[in-house]
Design a protein around this motif. Sequence first.
Motif, PDB file in Angstrom:
ATOM      1  N   MET A   1      23.377 -32.608  75.185  1.00 55.24           N
ATOM      2  CA  MET A   1      22.633 -31.385  75.435  1.00 55.24           C
ATOM      3  C   MET A   1      21.690 -31.112  74.254  1.00 55.24           C
ATOM      4  SD  MET A   1      23.977 -27.488  75.862  1.00 55.24           S
ATOM      5  CE  MET A   1      24.096 -27.240  77.604  1.00 55.24           C
ATOM      6  N   ALA A   2      20.486 -30.757  74.567  1.00 59.02           N
ATOM      7  CA  ALA A   2      19.472 -30.487  73.541  1.00 59.02           C
ATOM      8  C   ALA A   2      19.702 -29.122  72.890  1.00 59.02           C
ATOM      9  CB  ALA A   2      18.096 -30.534  74.171  1.00 59.02           C
ATOM     10  N   ASP A   3      19.230 -28.987  71.668  1.00 60.52           N
ATOM     11  CA  ASP A   3      19.282 -27.724  70.943  1.00 60.52           C
ATOM     12  C   ASP A   3      18.083 -26.881  71.368  1.00 60.52           C
ATOM     13  OD1 ASP A   3      18.076 -26.294  68.323  1.00 60.52           O
ATOM     14  OD2 ASP A   3      20.268 -26.213  68.308  1.00 60.52           O
ATOM     15  N   ILE A   4      18.328 -25.648  71.785  1.00 55.82           N
ATOM     16  CA  ILE A   4      17.242 -24.820  72.324  1.00 55.82           C
ATOM     17  C   ILE A   4      16.177 -24.498  71.278  1.00 55.82           C
ATOM     18  CG2 ILE A   4      18.327 -22.566  71.961  1.00 55.82           C
ATOM     19  CD1 ILE A   4      17.227 -21.945  74.888  1.00 55.82           C
ATOM     20  N   ASN A   5      16.557 -24.357  70.019  1.00 56.38           N
ATOM     21  CA  ASN A   5      15.560 -24.071  68.988  1.00 56.38           C
ATOM     22  C   ASN A   5      14.651 -25.273  68.747  1.00 56.38           C
ATOM     23  OD1 ASN A   5      16.388 -21.397  68.522  1.00 56.38           O
ATOM     24  ND2 ASN A   5      18.064 -22.129  67.240  1.00 56.38           N
ATOM     25  N   GLU A   6      15.232 -26.465  68.761  1.00 58.95           N
ATOM     26  CA  GLU A   6      14.420 -27.671  68.642  1.00 58.95           C
ATOM     27  C   GLU A   6      13.515 -27.826  69.863  1.00 58.95           C
ATOM     28  OE1 GLU A   6      16.666 -31.220  67.785  1.00 58.95           O
ATOM     29  OE2 GLU A   6      17.882 -30.164  66.307  1.00 58.95           O
ATOM     30  N   ALA A   7      14.058 -27.497  71.029  1.00 60.03           N
ATOM     31  CA  ALA A   7      13.270 -27.587  72.259  1.00 60.03           C
ATOM     32  C   ALA A   7      12.092 -26.615  72.204  1.00 60.03           C
ATOM     33  CB  ALA A   7      14.148 -27.301  73.468  1.00 60.03           C
ATOM     34  N   ARG A   8      12.303 -25.409  71.719  1.00 59.54           N
ATOM     35  CA  ARG A   8      11.197 -24.439  71.603  1.00 59.54           C
ATOM     36  C   ARG A   8      10.130 -24.950  70.639  1.00 59.54           C
ATOM     37  NH1 ARG A   8      12.301 -19.873  74.377  1.00 59.54           N
ATOM     38  NH2 ARG A   8      14.468 -19.287  74.601  1.00 59.54           N
ATOM     39  N   ALA A   9      10.546 -25.546  69.534  1.00 63.97           N
ATOM     40  CA  ALA A   9       9.594 -26.085  68.562  1.00 63.97           C
ATOM     41  C   ALA A   9       8.781 -27.218  69.181  1.00 63.97           C
ATOM     42  CB  ALA A   9      10.325 -26.558  67.307  1.00 63.97           C
ATOM     43  N   THR A  10       9.449 -28.093  69.925  1.00 59.89           N
ATOM     44  CA  THR A  10       8.755 -29.192  70.582  1.00 59.89           C
ATOM     45  C   THR A  10       7.801 -28.658  71.640  1.00 59.89           C
ATOM     46  OG1 THR A  10      10.605 -30.685  70.193  1.00 59.89           O
ATOM     47  CG2 THR A  10       9.059 -31.308  71.936  1.00 59.89           C
ATOM     48  N   PHE A  11       8.266 -27.714  72.436  1.00 58.44           N
ATOM     49  CA  PHE A  11       7.417 -27.137  73.483  1.00 58.44           C
ATOM     50  C   PHE A  11       6.160 -26.514  72.883  1.00 58.44           C
ATOM     51  CE2 PHE A  11       6.028 -23.763  76.340  1.00 58.44           C
ATOM     52  CZ  PHE A  11       5.962 -24.441  77.547  1.00 58.44           C
ATOM     53  N   SER A  12       6.309 -25.852  71.752  1.00 62.94           N
ATOM     54  CA  SER A  12       5.148 -25.202  71.137  1.00 62.94           C
ATOM     55  C   SER A  12       4.110 -26.234  70.677  1.00 62.94           C
ATOM     56  CB  SER A  12       5.568 -24.295  69.987  1.00 62.94           C
ATOM     57  OG  SER A  12       6.013 -25.042  68.886  1.00 62.94           O
ATOM     58  N   ARG A  13       4.538 -27.452  70.386  1.00 58.38           N
ATOM     59  CA  ARG A  13       3.580 -28.511  70.029  1.00 58.38           C
ATOM     60  C   ARG A  13       2.728 -28.890  71.237  1.00 58.38           C
ATOM     61  NH1 ARG A  13       6.397 -33.315  66.867  1.00 58.38           N
ATOM     62  NH2 ARG A  13       4.224 -33.852  66.505  1.00 58.38           N
ATOM     63  N   TYR A  14       3.299 -28.810  72.425  1.00 58.26           N
ATOM     64  CA  TYR A  14       2.558 -29.119  73.651  1.00 58.26           C
ATOM     65  C   TYR A  14       1.686 -27.944  74.087  1.00 58.26           C
ATOM     66  CZ  TYR A  14       5.753 -33.080  74.260  1.00 58.26           C
ATOM     67  OH  TYR A  14       6.460 -34.233  74.083  1.00 58.26           O
ATOM     68  N   ASP A  15       2.166 -26.731  73.885  1.00 56.21           N
ATOM     69  CA  ASP A  15       1.493 -25.514  74.350  1.00 56.21           C
ATOM     70  C   ASP A  15       0.424 -25.087  73.336  1.00 56.21           C
ATOM     71  OD1 ASP A  15       0.817 -23.177  75.670  1.00 56.21           O
ATOM     72  OD2 ASP A  15       2.628 -22.110  75.068  1.00 56.21           O
ATOM     73  N   ALA A  16      -0.713 -25.764  73.372  1.00 58.42           N
ATOM     74  CA  ALA A  16      -1.765 -25.585  72.360  1.00 58.42           C
ATOM     75  C   ALA A  16      -2.301 -24.158  72.281  1.00 58.42           C
ATOM     76  CB  ALA A  16      -2.914 -26.550  72.620  1.00 58.42           C
ATOM     77  N   ASP A  17      -2.443 -23.495  73.411  1.00 56.80           N
ATOM     78  CA  ASP A  17      -3.014 -22.147  73.383  1.00 56.80           C
ATOM     79  C   ASP A  17      -1.958 -21.048  73.308  1.00 56.80           C
ATOM     80  OD1 ASP A  17      -2.042 -22.096  75.976  1.00 56.80           O
ATOM     81  OD2 ASP A  17      -4.013 -21.955  76.927  1.00 56.80           O
ATOM     82  N   GLY A  18      -0.688 -21.443  73.302  1.00 57.67           N
ATOM     83  CA  GLY A  18       0.396 -20.476  73.121  1.00 57.67           C
ATOM     84  C   GLY A  18       0.614 -19.522  74.278  1.00 57.67           C
ATOM     85  N   ASP A  19       0.158 -19.901  75.485  1.00 59.00           N
ATOM     86  CA  ASP A  19       0.310 -19.001  76.627  1.00 59.00           C
ATOM     87  C   ASP A  19       1.632 -19.170  77.373  1.00 59.00           C
ATOM     88  OD1 ASP A  19      -0.075 -21.383  77.992  1.00 59.00           O
ATOM     89  OD2 ASP A  19      -1.707 -20.620  79.250  1.00 59.00           O
ATOM     90  N   GLY A  20       2.488 -20.079  76.888  1.00 54.70           N
ATOM     91  CA  GLY A  20       3.789 -20.278  77.529  1.00 54.70           C
ATOM     92  C   GLY A  20       3.775 -21.290  78.653  1.00 54.70           C
ATOM     93  N   GLN A  21       2.632 -21.924  78.873  1.00 52.12           N
ATOM     94  CA  GLN A  21       2.495 -22.935  79.919  1.00 52.12           C
ATOM     95  C   GLN A  21       1.815 -24.165  79.327  1.00 52.12           C
ATOM     96  OE1 GLN A  21       3.664 -22.431  83.098  1.00 52.12           O
ATOM     97  NE2 GLN A  21       4.344 -20.416  82.452  1.00 52.12           N
ATOM     98  N   VAL A  22       2.308 -25.339  79.691  1.00 50.99           N
ATOM     99  CA  VAL A  22       1.683 -26.575  79.240  1.00 50.99           C
ATOM    100  C   VAL A  22       0.918 -27.168  80.417  1.00 50.99           C
ATOM    101  CG1 VAL A  22       2.074 -28.910  78.361  1.00 50.99           C
ATOM    102  CG2 VAL A  22       3.474 -27.012  77.532  1.00 50.99           C
ATOM    103  N   THR A  23      -0.382 -27.340  80.221  1.00 48.82           N
ATOM    104  CA  THR A  23      -1.227 -27.970  81.236  1.00 48.82           C
ATOM    105  C   THR A  23      -1.236 -29.479  81.015  1.00 48.82           C
ATOM    106  OG1 THR A  23      -3.228 -27.882  79.894  1.00 48.82           O
ATOM    107  CG2 THR A  23      -2.740 -25.926  81.254  1.00 48.82           C
ATOM    108  N   PRO A  24      -1.674 -30.234  82.015  1.00 45.28           N
ATOM    109  CA  PRO A  24      -1.795 -31.676  81.795  1.00 45.28           C
ATOM    110  C   PRO A  24      -2.702 -32.011  80.605  1.00 45.28           C
ATOM    111  CG  PRO A  24      -1.839 -31.229  84.129  1.00 45.28           C
ATOM    112  CD  PRO A  24      -1.896 -29.888  83.428  1.00 45.28           C
ATOM    113  N   ASP A  25      -3.799 -31.276  80.429  1.00 43.53           N
ATOM    114  CA  ASP A  25      -4.698 -31.540  79.298  1.00 43.53           C
ATOM    115  C   ASP A  25      -4.007 -31.284  77.962  1.00 43.53           C
ATOM    116  OD1 ASP A  25      -6.839 -32.352  80.858  1.00 43.53           O
ATOM    117  OD2 ASP A  25      -7.786 -30.376  80.871  1.00 43.53           O
ATOM    118  N   GLU A  26      -3.229 -30.200  77.883  1.00 45.38           N
ATOM    119  CA  GLU A  26      -2.499 -29.914  76.641  1.00 45.38           C
ATOM    120  C   GLU A  26      -1.480 -31.016  76.362  1.00 45.38           C
ATOM    121  OE1 GLU A  26      -2.233 -25.131  76.056  1.00 45.38           O
ATOM    122  OE2 GLU A  26      -1.115 -25.963  77.746  1.00 45.38           O
ATOM    123  N   PHE A  27      -0.796 -31.469  77.416  1.00 48.10           N
ATOM    124  CA  PHE A  27       0.205 -32.524  77.255  1.00 48.10           C
ATOM    125  C   PHE A  27      -0.459 -33.808  76.758  1.00 48.10           C
ATOM    126  CE2 PHE A  27       2.796 -36.056  78.833  1.00 48.10           C
ATOM    127  CZ  PHE A  27       4.020 -35.723  78.289  1.00 48.10           C
TER     128      PHE A  27
END
Length: 70
Positions: A1-27
Amino acid sequence: MADINEARATFSRYDADGDGQVTPDEFKRAMAEMGDPFVTGPVAEAVIKSKDANSDGTMSFDEFWQALQG
């Protein structure tokens, strides 16, 4: 099971504009920045689509977290 804090940090690297959604372009851009220049637009779209549970064309943190659990 992944650590949620690490997952949030990783997700924020993908979410370039910080809107809470990762688009294909951001990915695609995040993968290139992390050293994978081979993620093309269609590949990024396929990855996001595979994790996009509500079919809105983006990946939310909840969808990202759920994918990590599987």
